[in-house]
Design an enzyme around this catalytic site. Sequence first.
Site, short mmCIF file in Angstrom:
data_model
loop_
_atom_site.label_atom_id
_atom_site.label_comp_id
_atom_site.label_asym_id
_atom_site.label_seq_id
_atom_site.Cartn_x
_atom_site.Cartn_y
_atom_site.Cartn_z
N HIS A 104 0.72 -1.09 -0.09
CA HIS A 104 0.11 0.03 -0.01
C HIS A 104 0.73 1.22 0.00
O HIS A 104 0.55 2.24 0.79
CB HIS A 104 -0.96 0.06 1.10
CG HIS A 104 -0.68 -0.33 2.45
ND1 HIS A 104 0.11 0.67 3.09
CD2 HIS A 104 -1.11 -1.01 3.49
CE1 HIS A 104 0.23 0.24 4.32
NE2 HIS A 104 -0.70 -0.63 4.68
N HIS A 149 -5.57 -8.50 14.65
CA HIS A 149 -5.51 -7.48 13.68
C HIS A 149 -6.17 -7.82 12.49
O HIS A 149 -6.14 -8.92 11.93
CB HIS A 149 -3.96 -7.21 13.30
CG HIS A 149 -3.84 -5.89 12.44
ND1 HIS A 149 -4.81 -4.67 12.52
CD2 HIS A 149 -2.80 -5.51 11.69
CE1 HIS A 149 -4.09 -4.22 11.53
NE2 HIS A 149 -3.11 -4.25 11.14
N GLU A 168 -6.43 -6.09 9.54
CA GLU A 168 -5.84 -5.67 8.27
C GLU A 168 -5.71 -6.75 7.35
O GLU A 168 -5.49 -7.92 7.75
CB GLU A 168 -4.48 -4.80 8.15
CG GLU A 168 -4.27 -4.12 7.09
CD GLU A 168 -3.46 -3.00 7.18
OE1 GLU A 168 -2.55 -3.08 8.29
OE2 GLU A 168 -3.18 -2.51 6.12
N ASP A 228 -4.02 -8.04 5.29
CA ASP A 228 -2.82 -8.85 5.22
C ASP A 228 -2.79 -10.11 6.25
O ASP A 228 -2.19 -11.09 6.15
CB ASP A 228 -1.58 -8.38 5.28
CG ASP A 228 -1.37 -7.29 6.19
OD1 ASP A 228 -2.16 -6.71 6.76
OD2 ASP A 228 -0.17 -6.91 6.76
N HIS A 285 -1.23 -0.70 15.03
CA HIS A 285 -1.56 0.53 14.32
C HIS A 285 -2.87 0.75 13.71
O HIS A 285 -3.20 1.87 12.90
CB HIS A 285 -0.29 0.85 13.15
CG HIS A 285 -0.58 -0.14 12.14
ND1 HIS A 285 -0.75 0.32 10.58
CD2 HIS A 285 -0.95 -1.31 11.89
CE1 HIS A 285 -1.34 -0.57 9.91
NE2 HIS A 285 -1.08 -1.37 10.53
N ASP A 342 1.30 -6.75 13.96
CA ASP A 342 2.27 -5.86 13.28
C ASP A 342 3.27 -5.63 14.36
O ASP A 342 4.41 -5.16 13.82
CB ASP A 342 1.56 -4.47 13.03
CG ASP A 342 0.62 -5.08 11.63
OD1 ASP A 342 0.98 -6.06 10.91
OD2 ASP A 342 -0.05 -4.27 11.13
N TYR A 348 10.42 -0.39 8.49
CA TYR A 348 9.07 -0.83 8.74
C TYR A 348 8.57 0.31 9.78
O TYR A 348 7.45 0.73 9.91
CB TYR A 348 9.14 -2.26 9.25
CG TYR A 348 7.77 -2.63 9.65
CD1 TYR A 348 6.74 -3.39 8.77
CD2 TYR A 348 7.15 -2.70 11.03
CE1 TYR A 348 5.49 -3.97 9.16
CE2 TYR A 348 5.98 -3.01 11.34
CZ TYR A 348 5.21 -3.67 10.64
OH TYR A 348 3.96 -4.26 10.83
N HIS A 395 4.87 -10.03 10.71
CA HIS A 395 5.73 -9.94 9.64
C HIS A 395 7.21 -10.27 9.99
O HIS A 395 7.70 -9.57 10.92
CB HIS A 395 5.49 -8.46 8.79
CG HIS A 395 4.24 -8.22 8.58
ND1 HIS A 395 3.66 -8.54 7.20
CD2 HIS A 395 3.25 -7.26 9.06
CE1 HIS A 395 2.42 -8.00 7.08
NE2 HIS A 395 2.44 -7.12 8.19
#
Length: 404
Positions: free
Chosen positions: A28, A82, A84, A86, A148, A167, A195, A228
């Site tokens: 993104h 989370h 999001e 991904d 986040h 994350d 990151y 990640h």
Amino acid sequence: MSVPFEAVKVSDHVYWVGAIDWGIKDFHGYSVRRGSTYNAYLIEADDIILIDTVKAPFKDELLSRVASVTDPGNVRYIISNHSEMDHSGSLPAVIDAVKPEKVFASPMGAKALGAHFHMDQEIIAVKDGEQLDLGGVSLTFLETRMLHWPDSMVTYVADDKLLFSQDGFGMHLATSERFADQIPERKILEEGSKYYANILLPYSNLVTKLLGRVSDLGVEIDILCPDHGPIWRKDPGKILGLWGEWAAQKPTNKAVIVYDTMWGSTDLMGRAIGEAMQAEGVHVEVMPLKTCDRSAVVTQVLDAGALLVGTPTINNGMFPTVSDVLTYLKGLKPKNLVGAAFGSYGWSGEGAKQVNEILSDMKVEIVQEPLAVNYVPDYEALAGCRALGAAVADRLKEVVGSGS
Ligand code: FEO
């Protein structure tokens, strides 16, 4: 369809069952030149618990790794730390495949998953600090709002002194190795700081608070499992400490000079400014936007003390690439910077002024009014560039020297 991917054992109860995305280059808008991983984890106890899932196209890789440990149909619980995409993109398909008894998320996570996927599956909200015994393993959930996303939470496994940090403490880095101690430190520092700068920078105050809360709670963390990049099984304090440093954004004796150029004038100005700053003993990163992208720029800004931005004027405004990088930087809210704007122009000359306004909005301490040069800088104009560089260098040294 079963595919031959295998789980990696992390601790007594935990396996890594995520996916490696070797091919991703743009996350993104964040340039991830070394790819990424979407880490999901399996807790194998009296019951089987899946922690997070992976980006939708990697669902089969996840299920294959789960199948290397147990029949995926044995997954009884799923915890989404989370929402999001991904980490949740494959959640609906995984739910269909394994038919879990219960799915847990934070209160905001339950709402976010509903708004993303409009599923029939009930998402059970767990409260901040809530502890559940699932399959004989004790799990504690801590909300980490805005780290986040509003839904973000982490899950602690007391039996293994292991934290699933979603994350948090991650990095975009595709490797065949799963553990940080197997990867060269230089890579870890490069991708970890990149990151942090590209994802977490605006939430630095919350990062500092979270690290304080974890310390106050006296939570022992032997293993840190982010969503990640590598898992920290030796010295997780290393990445916790780095995050503390990055969150502090203490200015250093380093300047980032970023610009684009039409016919070489703004480039010449930027290099002359950099030369003067080097002569004053400042470490300088000159970043022409022809070769440097926005993600690289904010990474360099993370530990800098000065930011100087240059642009030509085109169609009564700044150059589009400069506008792009400033929009990105402004959103990421870097702090504790001094700086200035500069650039060349032909007739109207709005570019450097517009840059200056944005730097002011970003609360960069402006050391000198924007320096604008008509067409091509001559010897005198370049002397002005050197003077600007020296003035910013002097102010930077004062700031760094005072420790503010
Ligand atoms: Fe890796 Fe915020 O998702």
